[in-house]
Design a protein around this motif. Structure first.
Motif, PDB file in Angstrom:
ATOM      1  N   ASP A  59       0.816  -1.212   0.000  1.00 37.92           N
ATOM      2  CA  ASP A  59       0.000   0.000   0.000  1.00 37.92           C
ATOM      3  C   ASP A  59       0.857   1.272   0.000  1.00 37.92           C
ATOM      4  O   ASP A  59       0.331   2.381   0.176  1.00 37.92           O
ATOM      5  N   HIS A  60       2.163   1.127  -0.145  1.00 38.65           N
ATOM      6  CA  HIS A  60       3.107   2.239  -0.267  1.00 38.65           C
ATOM      7  C   HIS A  60       3.199   3.097   0.988  1.00 38.65           C
ATOM      8  O   HIS A  60       3.454   4.298   0.915  1.00 38.65           O
ATOM      9  N   LEU A  61       2.998   2.471   2.146  1.00 39.33           N
ATOM     10  CA  LEU A  61       3.123   3.190   3.412  1.00 39.33           C
ATOM     11  C   LEU A  61       4.508   3.011   4.026  1.00 39.33           C
ATOM     12  O   LEU A  61       4.921   3.811   4.865  1.00 39.33           O
ATOM     13  N   LEU A  62       5.213   1.966   3.623  1.00 38.93           N
ATOM     14  CA  LEU A  62       6.587   1.771   4.079  1.00 38.93           C
ATOM     15  C   LEU A  62       7.400   1.119   2.970  1.00 38.93           C
ATOM     16  O   LEU A  62       6.853   0.583   2.008  1.00 38.93           O
ATOM     17  N   THR A  63       8.706   1.209   3.135  1.00 36.21           N
ATOM     18  CA  THR A  63       9.616   0.539   2.208  1.00 36.21           C
ATOM     19  C   THR A  63      10.418  -0.500   2.978  1.00 36.21           C
ATOM     20  O   THR A  63      10.661  -0.352   4.179  1.00 36.21           O
ATOM     21  N   ARG A  64      10.812  -1.515   2.276  1.00 37.66           N
ATOM     22  CA  ARG A  64      11.609  -2.608   2.839  1.00 37.66           C
ATOM     23  C   ARG A  64      12.922  -2.639   2.077  1.00 37.66           C
ATOM     24  O   ARG A  64      12.932  -2.747   0.852  1.00 37.66           O
ATOM     25  N   THR A  65      14.016  -2.544   2.810  1.00 32.59           N
ATOM     26  CA  THR A  65      15.337  -2.599   2.203  1.00 32.59           C
ATOM     27  C   THR A  65      16.062  -3.825   2.735  1.00 32.59           C
ATOM     28  O   THR A  65      16.159  -4.009   3.944  1.00 32.59           O
ATOM     29  N   VAL A  66      16.549  -4.649   1.821  1.00 34.57           N
ATOM     30  CA  VAL A  66      17.309  -5.837   2.201  1.00 34.57           C
ATOM     31  C   VAL A  66      18.772  -5.567   1.870  1.00 34.57           C
ATOM     32  O   VAL A  66      19.112  -5.254   0.732  1.00 34.57           O
ATOM     33  N   TYR A  67      19.621  -5.685   2.869  1.00 34.73           N
ATOM     34  CA  TYR A  67      21.052  -5.481   2.685  1.00 34.73           C
ATOM     35  C   TYR A  67      21.710  -6.832   2.441  1.00 34.73           C
ATOM     36  O   TYR A  67      21.446  -7.786   3.176  1.00 34.73           O
ATOM     37  N   PRO A  68      22.557  -6.925   1.418  1.00 34.41           N
ATOM     38  CA  PRO A  68      23.170  -8.214   1.046  1.00 34.41           C
ATOM     39  C   PRO A  68      24.331  -8.608   1.959  1.00 34.41           C
ATOM     40  O   PRO A  68      25.490  -8.564   1.578  1.00 34.41           O
ATOM     41  N   VAL A  69      23.996  -8.953   3.180  1.00 29.69           N
ATOM     42  CA  VAL A  69      25.000  -9.411   4.145  1.00 29.69           C
ATOM     43  C   VAL A  69      24.510 -10.710   4.754  1.00 29.69           C
ATOM     44  O   VAL A  69      23.360 -11.089   4.606  1.00 29.69           O
ATOM     45  N   VAL A  70      25.404 -11.397   5.448  1.00 22.19           N
ATOM     46  CA  VAL A  70      25.030 -12.635   6.129  1.00 22.19           C
ATOM     47  C   VAL A  70      25.225 -12.393   7.618  1.00 22.19           C
ATOM     48  O   VAL A  70      26.318 -12.017   8.041  1.00 22.19           O
ATOM     49  N   PRO A  71      24.195 -12.576   8.436  1.00 21.18           N
ATOM     50  CA  PRO A  71      22.820 -12.900   8.078  1.00 21.18           C
ATOM     51  C   PRO A  71      22.140 -11.696   7.419  1.00 21.18           C
ATOM     52  O   PRO A  71      22.595 -10.553   7.581  1.00 21.18           O
ATOM     53  N   PRO A  72      21.041 -11.928   6.703  1.00 23.19           N
ATOM     54  CA  PRO A  72      20.373 -10.827   6.008  1.00 23.19           C
ATOM     55  C   PRO A  72      19.946  -9.713   6.970  1.00 23.19           C
ATOM     56  O   PRO A  72      19.532  -9.973   8.082  1.00 23.19           O
ATOM     57  N   HIS A  73      20.095  -8.513   6.521  1.00 25.58           N
ATOM     58  CA  HIS A  73      19.725  -7.325   7.298  1.00 25.58           C
ATOM     59  C   HIS A  73      18.575  -6.677   6.546  1.00 25.58           C
ATOM     60  O   HIS A  73      18.731  -6.222   5.421  1.00 25.58           O
ATOM     61  N   VAL A  74      17.390  -6.662   7.171  1.00 25.07           N
ATOM     62  CA  VAL A  74      16.198  -6.079   6.568  1.00 25.07           C
ATOM     63  C   VAL A  74      15.788  -4.870   7.398  1.00 25.07           C
ATOM     64  O   VAL A  74      15.751  -4.932   8.623  1.00 25.07           O
ATOM     65  N   GLU A  75      15.505  -3.776   6.703  1.00 23.03           N
ATOM     66  CA  GLU A  75      15.152  -2.546   7.386  1.00 23.03           C
ATOM     67  C   GLU A  75      13.876  -1.976   6.776  1.00 23.03           C
ATOM     68  O   GLU A  75      13.684  -2.020   5.565  1.00 23.03           O
ATOM     69  N   TYR A  76      13.020  -1.450   7.637  1.00 20.09           N
ATOM     70  CA  TYR A  76      11.759  -0.848   7.201  1.00 20.09           C
ATOM     71  C   TYR A  76      11.796   0.644   7.495  1.00 20.09           C
ATOM     72  O   TYR A  76      12.351   1.082   8.504  1.00 20.09           O
ATOM     73  N   GLU A  77      11.165   1.421   6.594  1.00 12.62           N
ATOM     74  CA  GLU A  77      11.121   2.872   6.748  1.00 12.62           C
ATOM     75  C   GLU A  77       9.816   3.388   6.151  1.00 12.62           C
ATOM     76  O   GLU A  77       9.332   2.860   5.148  1.00 12.62           O
ATOM     77  N   LEU A  78       9.259   4.421   6.767  1.00 14.38           N
ATOM     78  CA  LEU A  78       8.030   5.005   6.253  1.00 14.38           C
ATOM     79  C   LEU A  78       8.293   5.745   4.947  1.00 14.38           C
ATOM     80  O   LEU A  78       9.326   6.390   4.784  1.00 14.38           O
ATOM     81  N   THR A  79       7.342   5.667   4.044  1.00 10.49           N
ATOM     82  CA  THR A  79       7.368   6.474   2.830  1.00 10.49           C
ATOM     83  C   THR A  79       6.780   7.845   3.177  1.00 10.49           C
ATOM     84  O   THR A  79       6.325   8.073   4.300  1.00 10.49           O
ATOM     85  N   ALA A  80       6.731   8.728   2.197  1.00 17.98           N
ATOM     86  CA  ALA A  80       6.097  10.026   2.412  1.00 17.98           C
ATOM     87  C   ALA A  80       4.618   9.842   2.770  1.00 17.98           C
ATOM     88  O   ALA A  80       4.089  10.525   3.647  1.00 17.98           O
ATOM     89  N   LEU A  81       3.961   8.889   2.113  1.00 20.34           N
ATOM     90  CA  LEU A  81       2.567   8.605   2.436  1.00 20.34           C
ATOM     91  C   LEU A  81       2.438   8.092   3.870  1.00 20.34           C
ATOM     92  O   LEU A  81       1.543   8.499   4.602  1.00 20.34           O
ATOM     93  N   GLY A  82       3.343   7.214   4.272  1.00 22.22           N
ATOM     94  CA  GLY A  82       3.336   6.712   5.647  1.00 22.22           C
ATOM     95  C   GLY A  82       3.590   7.820   6.659  1.00 22.22           C
ATOM     96  O   GLY A  82       2.964   7.869   7.719  1.00 22.22           O
TER      97      GLY A  82
END
Length: 100
Positions: A59-82
């Motif tokens: 619904d474009h309220l947040l973004t998910r960024t996956v960093y290519p490391v081991v173990p995987p690092h996933v980060e969430y952040e609000l969009t402008a709409l969020g």
């Protein structure tokens, strides 16, 4: 695109679950790693957390960024709409502090 008879219906479709407002509220502080964000919501299962953030991303309220490391690092952040729901979430938080 779905048609709504009332704008509130659209709002409730986007954030009207038990967990979505909490995820959005905790992300107001800034980007957070998946595990840290999930820990701020005691009682949410891994399955429900994953489903909730996927729907918010869809619904474009947040973004998910996956960093290519081991173990995987996933980060969430609000969009402008969020971010645009910040005032409402803060007001709900204050309202929740009222004593009966």
């Amino acid at each position: 695109m779905k048609k709504y008879a009332c704008p509130l219906q659209r709002t409730m479709d986007l954030i009207g679950t038990k967990w979505k407002p909490q995820v959005l509220f905790h992300l107001l502080e800034g980007p957070q790693r998946s595990g840290v964000l999930q820990q701020t919501m005691p009682g949410i299962s891994n399955k429900m957390f994953t489903q909730t953030v996927r729907e918010l991303e869809q619904d474009h309220l947040l973004t998910r960024t996956v960093y290519p490391v081991v173990p995987p690092h996933v980060e969430y952040e609000l969009t402008a709409l969020g971010q645009s729901i910040k005032l409402i979430l803060c007001e709900l938080d204050e309202w929740g502090k009222l004593e009966e």
